[in-house]
Motif scaffolding. Structure first.
Motif, PDB file in Angstrom:
ATOM      1  N   MET A 130       0.792  -1.163  -0.134  1.00 42.66           N
ATOM      2  CA  MET A 130       0.110  -0.050   0.035  1.00 42.66           C
ATOM      3  C   MET A 130       0.935   1.190   0.034  1.00 42.66           C
ATOM      4  SD  MET A 130      -3.339   0.695   2.396  1.00 42.66           S
ATOM      5  CE  MET A 130      -4.419   2.084   1.938  1.00 42.66           C
ATOM      6  N   SER A 131       0.659   2.289  -0.873  1.00 40.11           N
ATOM      7  CA  SER A 131       1.541   3.508  -0.847  1.00 40.11           C
ATOM      8  C   SER A 131       0.993   4.573   0.271  1.00 40.11           C
ATOM      9  CB  SER A 131       1.160   3.911  -2.267  1.00 40.11           C
ATOM     10  OG  SER A 131      -0.175   4.475  -2.690  1.00 40.11           O
ATOM     11  N   ASP A 132       1.940   5.323   0.516  1.00 37.81           N
ATOM     12  CA  ASP A 132       1.297   6.404   1.151  1.00 37.81           C
ATOM     13  C   ASP A 132       1.457   7.717   0.633  1.00 37.81           C
ATOM     14  OD1 ASP A 132       4.274   6.882   0.862  1.00 37.81           O
ATOM     15  OD2 ASP A 132       4.877   6.666   3.026  1.00 37.81           O
ATOM     16  N   LYS A 133       1.267   8.845   1.360  1.00 36.91           N
ATOM     17  CA  LYS A 133       1.258  10.135   0.505  1.00 36.91           C
ATOM     18  C   LYS A 133       2.573  10.542  -0.086  1.00 36.91           C
ATOM     19  CE  LYS A 133      -2.408  12.185   3.635  1.00 36.91           C
ATOM     20  NZ  LYS A 133      -2.811  13.205   4.352  1.00 36.91           N
ATOM     21  N   ALA A 134       3.461  10.148   0.476  1.00 33.92           N
ATOM     22  CA  ALA A 134       4.961  10.248  -0.238  1.00 33.92           C
ATOM     23  C   ALA A 134       4.944   9.448  -1.606  1.00 33.92           C
ATOM     24  CB  ALA A 134       6.075  10.117   0.808  1.00 33.92           C
ATOM     25  N   ASP A 135       4.742   8.436  -1.478  1.00 35.09           N
ATOM     26  CA  ASP A 135       4.673   7.666  -2.834  1.00 35.09           C
ATOM     27  C   ASP A 135       3.683   8.304  -3.808  1.00 35.09           C
ATOM     28  OD1 ASP A 135       6.484   6.039  -1.621  1.00 35.09           O
ATOM     29  OD2 ASP A 135       4.863   4.552  -0.950  1.00 35.09           O
ATOM     30  N   ASP A 136       2.649   8.429  -3.367  1.00 32.71           N
ATOM     31  CA  ASP A 136       1.550   9.297  -4.341  1.00 32.71           C
ATOM     32  C   ASP A 136       2.237  10.274  -4.876  1.00 32.71           C
ATOM     33  OD1 ASP A 136      -0.148   7.077  -3.835  1.00 32.71           O
ATOM     34  OD2 ASP A 136      -1.134   8.236  -2.444  1.00 32.71           O
ATOM     35  N   ALA A 137       2.893  11.183  -3.914  1.00 28.38           N
ATOM     36  CA  ALA A 137       3.157  12.708  -4.591  1.00 28.38           C
ATOM     37  C   ALA A 137       4.298  12.061  -5.527  1.00 28.38           C
ATOM     38  CB  ALA A 137       3.838  13.374  -3.148  1.00 28.38           C
ATOM     39  N   ASP A 138       5.239  11.342  -5.023  1.00 29.61           N
ATOM     40  CA  ASP A 138       6.339  10.820  -6.030  1.00 29.61           C
ATOM     41  C   ASP A 138       5.791  10.454  -7.442  1.00 29.61           C
ATOM     42  OD1 ASP A 138       9.148  10.731  -6.370  1.00 29.61           O
ATOM     43  OD2 ASP A 138       8.750   8.345  -6.387  1.00 29.61           O
ATOM     44  N   ALA A 139       4.698   9.750  -7.473  1.00 30.90           N
ATOM     45  CA  ALA A 139       4.204   9.227  -8.743  1.00 30.90           C
ATOM     46  C   ALA A 139       3.713  10.589  -9.495  1.00 30.90           C
ATOM     47  CB  ALA A 139       3.193   8.112  -8.442  1.00 30.90           C
ATOM     48  N   LEU A 140       2.968  11.257  -8.743  1.00 32.01           N
ATOM     49  CA  LEU A 140       2.244  12.747  -9.589  1.00 32.01           C
ATOM     50  C   LEU A 140       3.541  13.554 -10.097  1.00 32.01           C
ATOM     51  CD1 LEU A 140       0.037  14.260 -10.275  1.00 32.01           C
ATOM     52  CD2 LEU A 140       0.238  15.390  -7.997  1.00 32.01           C
ATOM     53  N   VAL A 141       4.547  13.676  -9.306  1.00 28.91           N
ATOM     54  CA  VAL A 141       5.615  14.569  -9.780  1.00 28.91           C
ATOM     55  C   VAL A 141       6.191  13.908 -11.071  1.00 28.91           C
ATOM     56  CG1 VAL A 141       8.110  15.397  -9.229  1.00 28.91           C
ATOM     57  CG2 VAL A 141       6.428  15.489  -7.716  1.00 28.91           C
ATOM     58  N   GLU A 142       6.515  12.420 -10.978  1.00 29.58           N
ATOM     59  CA  GLU A 142       7.034  11.708 -12.118  1.00 29.58           C
ATOM     60  C   GLU A 142       6.084  11.885 -13.303  1.00 29.58           C
ATOM     61  OE1 GLU A 142       9.671   9.296 -14.294  1.00 29.58           O
ATOM     62  OE2 GLU A 142       9.913  10.285 -12.224  1.00 29.58           O
ATOM     63  N   LEU A 143       4.938  11.607 -13.158  1.00 30.44           N
ATOM     64  CA  LEU A 143       3.932  11.723 -14.166  1.00 30.44           C
ATOM     65  C   LEU A 143       4.104  13.341 -14.907  1.00 30.44           C
ATOM     66  CD1 LEU A 143       1.690  10.588 -15.846  1.00 30.44           C
ATOM     67  CD2 LEU A 143       0.101  11.290 -14.048  1.00 30.44           C
TER      68      LEU A 143
END
Length: 69
Positions: A1-14
């Motif tokens: 399960m991802s946390d907020k940091a993982d979600d933010a990192d994925a968004l930045v990468e996108l």
């Protein structure tokens, strides 16, 4: 399960990938032996006699919408 940091990192990468994919490539101009802005003689492979002429040319072309950077 991802946390907020993982979600933010994925968004930045996108966003970074989208920005890189949509960036405009510089237009490669052929060597003519003359500065594209002032007409002064230049040696290969230069197409502008100096940075000022290059900047003036690009600024002028950008206002006309004809140069893609």
């Amino acid at each position: 399960m991802s946390d907020k940091a993982d979600d933010a990192d994925a968004l930045v990468e996108l966003q970074l990938r989208a920005a890189m994919a949509s960036r405009q490539r510089p237009v490669m101009r052929p060597f003519t032996g003359c500065c594209y802005w002032c007409g002064e003689s230049v040696e290969s492979p230069r197409i502008f006699c100096d940075a000022d002429c290059r900047d003036d040319f690009e600024r002028n072309a950008a206002t006309k919408g004809s140069v893609k950077r």
